[in-house]
Design a protein around this motif. Structure first.
Motif, PDB file in Angstrom:
ATOM      1  N   SER A  72       1.067  -1.161  -0.228  1.00  0.00           N
ATOM      2  CA  SER A  72       0.404  -0.063  -0.099  1.00  0.00           C
ATOM      3  C   SER A  72       1.434   1.159  -0.008  1.00  0.00           C
ATOM      4  O   SER A  72       0.516   2.207  -0.147  1.00  0.00           O
ATOM      5  CB  SER A  72      -0.924  -0.253   0.922  1.00  0.00           C
ATOM      6  OG  SER A  72      -1.464  -1.649   1.398  1.00  0.00           O
ATOM      7  N   PHE A  73       1.878   1.071   0.791  1.00  0.00           N
ATOM      8  CA  PHE A  73       2.762   2.175   0.520  1.00  0.00           C
ATOM      9  C   PHE A  73       3.744   2.689  -0.469  1.00  0.00           C
ATOM     10  O   PHE A  73       3.726   3.440  -0.596  1.00  0.00           O
ATOM     11  CB  PHE A  73       3.870   2.292   1.479  1.00  0.00           C
ATOM     12  CG  PHE A  73       4.803   3.368   1.547  1.00  0.00           C
ATOM     13  CD1 PHE A  73       4.480   4.817   2.622  1.00  0.00           C
ATOM     14  CD2 PHE A  73       6.439   2.966   1.092  1.00  0.00           C
ATOM     15  CE1 PHE A  73       5.518   6.005   2.599  1.00  0.00           C
ATOM     16  CE2 PHE A  73       6.931   3.656   1.185  1.00  0.00           C
ATOM     17  CZ  PHE A  73       6.783   5.458   2.007  1.00  0.00           C
ATOM     18  N   ILE A  74       3.859   1.675  -1.644  1.00  0.00           N
ATOM     19  CA  ILE A  74       4.406   1.641  -2.660  1.00  0.00           C
ATOM     20  C   ILE A  74       2.789   2.481  -3.327  1.00  0.00           C
ATOM     21  O   ILE A  74       3.472   3.234  -4.612  1.00  0.00           O
ATOM     22  CB  ILE A  74       5.208   0.158  -3.499  1.00  0.00           C
ATOM     23  CG1 ILE A  74       6.267   0.114  -2.649  1.00  0.00           C
ATOM     24  CG2 ILE A  74       5.285  -0.074  -4.656  1.00  0.00           C
ATOM     25  CD1 ILE A  74       6.386  -1.613  -2.647  1.00  0.00           C
ATOM     26  N   ASN A  75       2.120   1.845  -3.531  1.00  0.00           N
ATOM     27  CA  ASN A  75       1.129   2.386  -4.178  1.00  0.00           C
ATOM     28  C   ASN A  75       0.548   3.793  -4.130  1.00  0.00           C
ATOM     29  O   ASN A  75       0.274   4.999  -4.411  1.00  0.00           O
ATOM     30  CB  ASN A  75      -0.225   1.598  -4.151  1.00  0.00           C
ATOM     31  CG  ASN A  75      -0.372   0.184  -4.602  1.00  0.00           C
ATOM     32  OD1 ASN A  75       0.118  -0.098  -6.029  1.00  0.00           O
ATOM     33  ND2 ASN A  75      -1.344  -0.750  -4.516  1.00  0.00           N
ATOM     34  N   ASN A 263      -1.641   6.070   4.482  1.00  0.00           N
ATOM     35  CA  ASN A 263      -1.251   5.258   3.215  1.00  0.00           C
ATOM     36  C   ASN A 263      -2.250   5.403   2.410  1.00  0.00           C
ATOM     37  O   ASN A 263      -3.552   5.292   3.083  1.00  0.00           O
ATOM     38  CB  ASN A 263      -1.262   3.527   2.659  1.00  0.00           C
ATOM     39  CG  ASN A 263       0.391   2.789   2.914  1.00  0.00           C
ATOM     40  OD1 ASN A 263       1.133   3.829   3.257  1.00  0.00           O
ATOM     41  ND2 ASN A 263       0.800   2.449   3.880  1.00  0.00           N
ATOM     42  N   TYR A 264      -3.011   5.743   1.399  1.00  0.00           N
ATOM     43  CA  TYR A 264      -4.265   5.789   0.536  1.00  0.00           C
ATOM     44  C   TYR A 264      -4.591   4.581   0.407  1.00  0.00           C
ATOM     45  O   TYR A 264      -4.271   2.992  -0.141  1.00  0.00           O
ATOM     46  CB  TYR A 264      -3.590   6.298  -1.008  1.00  0.00           C
ATOM     47  CG  TYR A 264      -3.829   7.659  -1.254  1.00  0.00           C
ATOM     48  CD1 TYR A 264      -4.864   8.552  -0.880  1.00  0.00           C
ATOM     49  CD2 TYR A 264      -2.580   8.481  -1.450  1.00  0.00           C
ATOM     50  CE1 TYR A 264      -4.628   9.608  -1.119  1.00  0.00           C
ATOM     51  CE2 TYR A 264      -2.275  10.027  -1.196  1.00  0.00           C
ATOM     52  CZ  TYR A 264      -3.257  10.743  -1.010  1.00  0.00           C
ATOM     53  OH  TYR A 264      -3.153  11.737  -1.504  1.00  0.00           O
ATOM     54  N   SER A 265      -5.830   4.160   0.966  1.00  0.00           N
ATOM     55  CA  SER A 265      -6.673   2.441   1.381  1.00  0.00           C
ATOM     56  C   SER A 265      -7.936   3.366   0.895  1.00  0.00           C
ATOM     57  O   SER A 265      -8.232   2.214  -0.362  1.00  0.00           O
ATOM     58  CB  SER A 265      -6.650   2.434   2.788  1.00  0.00           C
ATOM     59  OG  SER A 265      -7.300   3.727   3.550  1.00  0.00           O
ATOM     60  N   HIS A 266      -9.074   3.918   1.149  1.00  0.00           N
ATOM     61  CA  HIS A 266     -10.225   3.910   0.682  1.00  0.00           C
ATOM     62  C   HIS A 266     -10.456   5.271   0.058  1.00  0.00           C
ATOM     63  O   HIS A 266     -11.858   5.337  -0.714  1.00  0.00           O
ATOM     64  CB  HIS A 266     -11.261   4.384   2.006  1.00  0.00           C
ATOM     65  CG  HIS A 266     -10.793   5.398   2.355  1.00  0.00           C
ATOM     66  ND1 HIS A 266     -10.300   5.525   3.758  1.00  0.00           N
ATOM     67  CD2 HIS A 266     -11.645   6.760   3.316  1.00  0.00           C
ATOM     68  CE1 HIS A 266      -9.858   6.629   4.228  1.00  0.00           C
ATOM     69  NE2 HIS A 266     -10.889   6.993   4.096  1.00  0.00           N
ATOM     70  N   GLU A 267      -9.801   6.461  -0.467  1.00  0.00           N
ATOM     71  CA  GLU A 267      -9.841   7.009  -1.218  1.00  0.00           C
ATOM     72  C   GLU A 267     -10.041   7.514  -2.572  1.00  0.00           C
ATOM     73  O   GLU A 267      -9.141   6.123  -2.884  1.00  0.00           O
ATOM     74  CB  GLU A 267      -8.821   8.231  -0.805  1.00  0.00           C
ATOM     75  CG  GLU A 267      -8.645   8.926   0.730  1.00  0.00           C
ATOM     76  CD  GLU A 267      -8.033   7.591   1.588  1.00  0.00           C
ATOM     77  OE1 GLU A 267      -7.419   7.936   2.553  1.00  0.00           O
ATOM     78  OE2 GLU A 267      -7.344   6.243   0.703  1.00  0.00           O
ATOM     79  N   ILE A 268     -10.919   8.372  -3.350  1.00  0.00           N
ATOM     80  CA  ILE A 268     -10.319   7.769  -4.666  1.00  0.00           C
ATOM     81  C   ILE A 268     -10.465   9.586  -5.556  1.00  0.00           C
ATOM     82  O   ILE A 268     -10.040   9.491  -6.917  1.00  0.00           O
ATOM     83  CB  ILE A 268     -12.000   7.800  -5.156  1.00  0.00           C
ATOM     84  CG1 ILE A 268     -13.126   8.723  -4.492  1.00  0.00           C
ATOM     85  CG2 ILE A 268     -12.143   6.300  -4.537  1.00  0.00           C
ATOM     86  CD1 ILE A 268     -14.674   8.756  -6.007  1.00  0.00           C
ATOM     87  N   GLN A 269      -9.621  10.056  -4.610  1.00  0.00           N
ATOM     88  CA  GLN A 269      -8.597  11.523  -4.306  1.00  0.00           C
ATOM     89  C   GLN A 269      -7.430  11.584  -3.950  1.00  0.00           C
ATOM     90  O   GLN A 269      -7.917  11.450  -2.193  1.00  0.00           O
ATOM     91  CB  GLN A 269     -10.259  12.356  -5.043  1.00  0.00           C
ATOM     92  CG  GLN A 269     -11.151  12.279  -5.204  1.00  0.00           C
ATOM     93  CD  GLN A 269     -12.246  14.107  -6.155  1.00  0.00           C
ATOM     94  OE1 GLN A 269     -11.741  14.512  -4.963  1.00  0.00           O
ATOM     95  NE2 GLN A 269     -12.446  13.844  -7.012  1.00  0.00           N
ATOM     96  N   LEU A 270      -6.967  12.656  -4.518  1.00  0.00           N
ATOM     97  CA  LEU A 270      -5.594  12.863  -3.322  1.00  0.00           C
ATOM     98  C   LEU A 270      -6.348  14.056  -2.410  1.00  0.00           C
ATOM     99  O   LEU A 270      -6.400  14.453  -1.994  1.00  0.00           O
ATOM    100  CB  LEU A 270      -4.911  13.055  -4.617  1.00  0.00           C
ATOM    101  CG  LEU A 270      -3.693  12.369  -5.647  1.00  0.00           C
ATOM    102  CD1 LEU A 270      -2.531  12.478  -6.398  1.00  0.00           C
ATOM    103  CD2 LEU A 270      -3.534  11.103  -4.926  1.00  0.00           C
TER     104      LEU A 270
END
Length: 296
Positions: A72-75, A263-270
């Motif tokens: 998840s961190f890489i993503n 980490n980005y997990s549930h978001e769909i925007q930055l």
């Protein structure tokens, strides 16, 4: 079992309750949340080139207990640098004591005009409790020295050998690891002593090689109400500071080399605040790895 910053709990709700309390009046570490700082960090990454011309890319090796959030961190780094959501490193959202990652996987990040950033991430199998489970410390030591080929499938029962087709007998400077990063979760209050011992062994091996080391604290929003409400409270959270202090004392990584991120997990925007923490961590990784690679 070793406890970091709280008593054992099976769910994040209990952890957040135990971590509640008024935040510190003043942050104990400074960070700029200004969007101009984010733009400067992004530009720094775009302009970055290794000092050592023999090094094609700074190699960042991530290791962690199972479920800490390496992939998840890489993503998340990829998201920030691409300016959009990505999913190159496959992740699992199912709670398990077994690693989802099975291979030694190198991840490059695309740049403009078909080029790639001159740094790469290596994801590996997670550390698991007990012998014959999860990635072997011997394999991580070989990877650090550059002896492991990309796509090597880890075997918890036996390490990579010199006779294996995935063994690189004469690794180049670019094959070697230039910075070692430990990922651990702020939302996990227990760590098995056998896992901690493996982490210490890996850290000692890296120190013998002179490889710089950092640690990333993930899931800071799930572990603490203050950061769940407002991520800018990250350095005002008493709970997260204690979590980092405890981890530092057990593993020996200095506090200024431990960096909290979401980490980005549930978001769909930055989110610019999420990006700020990720970019701050990324710059240290790249700079530390570049300094090491320049000495080789």
């Amino acid at each position: 079992m070793i406890y970091f910053g709280g008593s054992y709990a099976k769910n994040s709700h209990v952890l957040r309750s135990s971590a509640s309390g008024s935040p510190l009046e003043n942050p104990w570490r400074e960070i700029s949340w200004d969007t101009r700082n984010k733009d400067e960090l992004l530009q720094y990454m775009k302009n970055f080139q290794p000092q050592n011309e023999e090094v094609k890319a700074i190699r960042v090796l991530l290791y962690s207990p199972v479920g800490a959030g390496k992939s998840s961190f890489i993503n998340s780094v990829n998201n920030v640098l691409q300016g959009r959501m990505t999913n190159d490193a496959l992740v699992s959202n199912i709670a398990s004591d077994q690693s989802f990652t099975k291979k030694y996987q190198t991840y490059k990040i695309k740049k403009e005009k078909g080029n790639f950033y001159p740094f790469v991430f290596n994801d590996i199998m997670g550390l698991e409790d007990g012998d014959g489970r999860g990635v072997r410390t011997d394999d991580i030591k070989l990877a650090m020295k550059g002896h492991m080929k990309d796509e090597y499938k880890f075997n918890p029962s036996s390490p990579l050998s010199e006779d294996d087709l995935d063994y690189i007998s004469s690794p180049s400077i670019s094959d070697r690891v230039h910075v070692l990063v430990c990922i651990y979760s702020a939302n996990a209050s227990e760590m098995r002593s056998s896992v901690l011992q493996k982490m210490k062994e890996i850290r000692e091996a890296a120190s013998d090689l002179g490889i710089p080391q950092l640690a990333i604290l993930t899931h800071i929003d799930a572990a603490c109400r203050e950061t769940e409400t407002n991520i800018r409270n990250v350095y005002r959270s008493k709970y997260l500071k204690k979590k980092m202090t405890d981890f530092s004392s057990h593993l020996g990584i200095p506090m200024n080399c431990i960096l909290p991120v979401k980490n980005y997990s549930h978001e769909i925007q930055l989110n610019p605040d999420v990006d700020a923490l990720i970019l701050s961590a990324l710059r240290l990784m790249v700079d530390f790895g570049d300094d090491y690679a320049n000495k080789l």
